[in-house]
Scaffold this motif. Sequence first.
Motif, PDB file in Angstrom:
ATOM      1  N   ASN A 104       0.814  -1.223   0.000  1.00 57.52           N
ATOM      2  CA  ASN A 104       0.000   0.000   0.000  1.00 57.52           C
ATOM      3  C   ASN A 104       0.844   1.268   0.000  1.00 57.52           C
ATOM      4  OD1 ASN A 104      -2.342  -1.500   0.060  1.00 57.52           O
ATOM      5  ND2 ASN A 104      -2.559  -1.406   2.292  1.00 57.52           N
ATOM      6  N   MET A 105       2.150   1.143  -0.132  1.00 58.89           N
ATOM      7  CA  MET A 105       3.029   2.303  -0.034  1.00 58.89           C
ATOM      8  C   MET A 105       2.775   3.304  -1.160  1.00 58.89           C
ATOM      9  SD  MET A 105       7.138   2.431  -0.489  1.00 58.89           S
ATOM     10  CE  MET A 105       7.942   3.991  -0.886  1.00 58.89           C
ATOM     11  N   ILE A 106       2.786   4.601  -0.787  1.00 60.78           N
ATOM     12  CA  ILE A 106       2.690   5.690  -1.769  1.00 60.78           C
ATOM     13  C   ILE A 106       4.070   6.310  -1.997  1.00 60.78           C
ATOM     14  CG2 ILE A 106       1.700   7.969  -2.256  1.00 60.78           C
ATOM     15  CD1 ILE A 106      -0.682   7.133  -0.487  1.00 60.78           C
ATOM     16  N   GLN A 107       4.705   6.738  -0.912  1.00 61.18           N
ATOM     17  CA  GLN A 107       6.037   7.337  -1.016  1.00 61.18           C
ATOM     18  C   GLN A 107       6.704   7.290   0.341  1.00 61.18           C
ATOM     19  OE1 GLN A 107       7.173  10.666   0.391  1.00 61.18           O
ATOM     20  NE2 GLN A 107       5.425  10.286   1.749  1.00 61.18           N
ATOM     21  N   GLN A 108       8.035   7.472   0.359  1.00 64.39           N
ATOM     22  CA  GLN A 108       8.790   7.558   1.613  1.00 64.39           C
ATOM     23  C   GLN A 108      10.003   8.435   1.389  1.00 64.39           C
ATOM     24  OE1 GLN A 108       9.422   3.893   3.691  1.00 64.39           O
ATOM     25  NE2 GLN A 108      11.168   4.643   4.868  1.00 64.39           N
ATOM     26  N   GLN A 109      10.218   9.384   2.332  1.00 66.11           N
ATOM     27  CA  GLN A 109      11.341  10.309   2.179  1.00 66.11           C
ATOM     28  C   GLN A 109      12.196  10.396   3.446  1.00 66.11           C
ATOM     29  OE1 GLN A 109      10.176  14.043   0.463  1.00 66.11           O
ATOM     30  NE2 GLN A 109      12.260  14.775   0.211  1.00 66.11           N
ATOM     31  N   ALA A 110      12.044   9.429   4.338  1.00 65.24           N
ATOM     32  CA  ALA A 110      12.892   9.373   5.533  1.00 65.24           C
ATOM     33  C   ALA A 110      13.201   7.914   5.846  1.00 65.24           C
ATOM     34  CB  ALA A 110      12.200  10.030   6.720  1.00 65.24           C
ATOM     35  N   ILE A 164      16.969  12.050   6.070  1.00 70.53           N
ATOM     36  CA  ILE A 164      15.970  12.621   5.159  1.00 70.53           C
ATOM     37  C   ILE A 164      16.526  12.525   3.736  1.00 70.53           C
ATOM     38  CG2 ILE A 164      14.558  14.623   4.577  1.00 70.53           C
ATOM     39  CD1 ILE A 164      14.010  13.490   7.371  1.00 70.53           C
ATOM     40  N   LEU A 165      15.753  11.937   2.825  1.00 71.62           N
ATOM     41  CA  LEU A 165      16.198  11.797   1.441  1.00 71.62           C
ATOM     42  C   LEU A 165      15.947  13.087   0.673  1.00 71.62           C
ATOM     43  CD1 LEU A 165      14.726   8.252   0.692  1.00 71.62           C
ATOM     44  CD2 LEU A 165      17.029   8.823   1.470  1.00 71.62           C
ATOM     45  N   GLU A 166      16.764  13.347  -0.334  1.00 72.26           N
ATOM     46  CA  GLU A 166      16.586  14.576  -1.111  1.00 72.26           C
ATOM     47  C   GLU A 166      15.307  14.531  -1.939  1.00 72.26           C
ATOM     48  OE1 GLU A 166      19.807  15.215  -3.794  1.00 72.26           O
ATOM     49  OE2 GLU A 166      19.483  13.357  -4.903  1.00 72.26           O
ATOM     50  N   THR A 167      14.879  13.338  -2.351  1.00 72.40           N
ATOM     51  CA  THR A 167      13.591  13.160  -3.046  1.00 72.40           C
ATOM     52  C   THR A 167      12.960  11.865  -2.536  1.00 72.40           C
ATOM     53  OG1 THR A 167      14.648  11.990  -4.881  1.00 72.40           O
ATOM     54  CG2 THR A 167      14.289  14.365  -5.160  1.00 72.40           C
ATOM     55  N   PRO A 168      11.635  11.737  -2.659  1.00 68.40           N
ATOM     56  CA  PRO A 168      10.979  10.534  -2.138  1.00 68.40           C
ATOM     57  C   PRO A 168      11.291   9.282  -2.961  1.00 68.40           C
ATOM     58  CG  PRO A 168       9.414  12.358  -2.456  1.00 68.40           C
ATOM     59  CD  PRO A 168      10.678  12.732  -3.159  1.00 68.40           C
ATOM     60  N   LEU A 169      11.109   8.131  -2.327  1.00 71.65           N
ATOM     61  CA  LEU A 169      11.105   6.834  -2.999  1.00 71.65           C
ATOM     62  C   LEU A 169       9.651   6.405  -3.166  1.00 71.65           C
ATOM     63  CD1 LEU A 169      13.944   5.106  -0.932  1.00 71.65           C
ATOM     64  CD2 LEU A 169      14.159   6.374  -3.087  1.00 71.65           C
ATOM     65  N   GLU A 223      20.704  16.087   3.787  1.00 73.92           N
ATOM     66  CA  GLU A 223      19.884  15.220   2.936  1.00 73.92           C
ATOM     67  C   GLU A 223      20.746  14.076   2.410  1.00 73.92           C
ATOM     68  OE1 GLU A 223      18.252  17.639  -0.152  1.00 73.92           O
ATOM     69  OE2 GLU A 223      16.626  18.404   1.095  1.00 73.92           O
ATOM     70  N   LEU A 224      20.134  12.910   2.297  1.00 75.38           N
ATOM     71  CA  LEU A 224      20.828  11.750   1.751  1.00 75.38           C
ATOM     72  C   LEU A 224      20.550  11.688   0.252  1.00 75.38           C
ATOM     73  CD1 LEU A 224      22.561   9.329   2.663  1.00 75.38           C
ATOM     74  CD2 LEU A 224      20.438   8.017   2.860  1.00 75.38           C
ATOM     75  N   PRO A 225      21.559  11.889  -0.597  1.00 76.55           N
ATOM     76  CA  PRO A 225      21.318  11.931  -2.051  1.00 76.55           C
ATOM     77  C   PRO A 225      20.862  10.570  -2.575  1.00 76.55           C
ATOM     78  CG  PRO A 225      23.464  12.870  -1.472  1.00 76.55           C
ATOM     79  CD  PRO A 225      22.969  12.158  -0.268  1.00 76.55           C
ATOM     80  N   ILE A 226      19.912  10.583  -3.481  1.00 80.46           N
ATOM     81  CA  ILE A 226      19.413   9.316  -4.024  1.00 80.46           C
ATOM     82  C   ILE A 226      20.403   8.712  -5.016  1.00 80.46           C
ATOM     83  CG2 ILE A 226      16.990   9.920  -3.679  1.00 80.46           C
ATOM     84  CD1 ILE A 226      16.849  10.515  -6.684  1.00 80.46           C
ATOM     85  N   ASN A 227      21.352   9.500  -5.513  1.00 75.46           N
ATOM     86  CA  ASN A 227      22.306   8.904  -6.457  1.00 75.46           C
ATOM     87  C   ASN A 227      23.218   7.881  -5.780  1.00 75.46           C
ATOM     88  OD1 ASN A 227      24.142  10.475  -5.037  1.00 75.46           O
ATOM     89  ND2 ASN A 227      24.408  11.992  -6.653  1.00 75.46           N
TER      90      ASN A 227
END
Length: 669
Positions: A106-112, A169-174, A219-223
């Motif tokens: 049921n996940m929508i997004q996560q940014q932490a 905290i991620l720079e953009t959501p997953l 912020e934790l970069p997603i790259n």
Amino acid sequence: MFAETLLGFILGKVWKNVKNIMKKRIKINNIRRANKIVKEIQVHIDCQAFTEKPNDDEMSVIMQAIHNRITKSVSNVSPLELANLVGNLGQSVVLATMQGSRANGNMIQQQALALDFDNSTNKKAKLEGASYQTYDSIKENEFTQKYAAFMYKTLSHTEDWERFRVIFILETPLYSAEEVRNAYKYLLEKFPHADQKIKDCSRLFMGGRASEEINYNNELPINLFQSSGITNKHDSTLNNQDYLQSVGTHLPTYKLIKQGRFKEVSERWKKYGDMNFPDTAAAIKYFRTLPMAELLQTPPNPFRNLFERDFKPSCSIWNPKDTNTWLYTQQNATGKNGNNRSYDIIRVMQKLLRQPYKKYHKDLPYDMAVQFLIEHTGIKIDVSEEIEIIRNQADLFNEVLLSDTLMHTDPDLYQIFSKYKYSVYIVAIIDIFKMNLNYDGENIRCLTYMSLENLAIRLQCSKHKVSKLLNLMAFTGIIAKLDEDKIPEELLVKIKKSQTHEYRDDNWLERKVPRKYHNNIYELTNGMEDVLLIKGKCAELISKGFTQKAFSKEWVERSFGKAEADRVFPQDKNRAISEVSKAITEDIHKVALEHIHTKGYVIVNELKAEIQQLWGSKGFVEYKYHQAIGEMLEAYDIKKVRLTRELKNQLGITDLSSKANPTILMKNI
């Protein structure tokens, strides 16, 4: 019996902490404004706060209750707010937002992300030697210092057995559970002694008792994850062109809005903000003239639909002839809004903001979309000194209502507002009303004409409760409900038309059934300047036997007169008290007075039972008794008191047990 005791224990703890939580949240917002920490992420935060970890007997019941309710609302929080609510106040959190219950699917997004250092073996024994990780060693770790936002000590933490969590905290959501697992895998490789079982997006983390900032702006970069083969693909409905654009280095502004990345939106829009306007209406006209394609960074015409599924690129942004307004027109949409719809920038924002503000099942309310544009462009609304005074008075009055000593310092205010847990809602209403400005050609006034439905959505409560709150605020002088002769003419014409027509898709469409009433117009005045006057009104309510259930036009009219009832309920001036209501009230008066004349008193419950024999319905009799009691006390010089031992002797009552102390009505002596 055990379940009832446990429930009482849980509810007691919730109520014990709620006032302090609200007070601390006000401080949090002030700190946040001062530090200009504006990045927000979406999480699920539970309402219950803990200062210690529940014991094993309580834990299963508590966790099931939290599981059942936590995903029903989404919180937009900054890292600072997250640290305080979870790390200091002990509120539980799910770091991913869910569509439905707490489940990976049921996940929508996560940014932490959270790393858990429990320092225990699989058998729950304390780790020893090099495997044991101290709080300070993880805090000083180079990776922590570079990328973590904050740490907090869990409710199980002790000095000799340290248990804590690190929040990134991620720079953009997953946007998928698999992405989250891969991200955790990367972090757990960096911290092999953290709890290796924590990899799921659906994980619920209990709060702690002490948080500490590493750097809220980290912020934790997603790259870092993408280099391990992880992608950050968003919605499965995006077309290929959108997806290729989304993984590039620059996202268009409309996508930043949908993802809730409002700080970046503000940076791009600040070039539009060097403007001052006399009121909100003038600001709206300005927003409509801004080049929408540039504002949102949409592709060249025609392009794919921004908020509906479509068959092919068929949307466009254009400027109708002889107007300064830019419109977004959609075609080939498969959603319920259909084809050939045109929207100005306000309506477009209502739709784009549906995704980050998920508690609204429909479009975001119009006024919130306008406020978003005002806030993120940085334009200024010039307000008079009088409006500033009203807003300052509102803030000071809110502080009084949220005081954790209100019961002791202002018992009348507490009896009317806090006893029924109204304070938090009233503070929220005041905060909404103080930002709604209207220019009537001469003055700027704090006027609001929001529907009960929209207010109920904003407050997350029922329309009936909102109506009760507004009526109570009008009676006590916090707000004024305007009669038609006090409403600016242009506004009156608009709300009158809304009775017979509905404004939809930029057109007025005639209603099949006209509405009997229009929305009330509420004005936030300087009535909060003198809290003593509001206290006086509260004392009057108490003296008349106020109950929140019976508070109505009829009760006000019977207790304070028709003029006061017309002031509080201006649209019901012509509504008379019904014949049925008059009849049952006469019976209540008659029966009560007969007993008082004969015995010197009447027991309230016996009075209600006797009236119930005449009228049947227990609930109806209870309601009408509370409506009639205030009028009766004043008209016949009667008082309502608890029957004490002294009164029993005075009235010669011998047929009641010594432990019976019912409420009675008797003459004032």
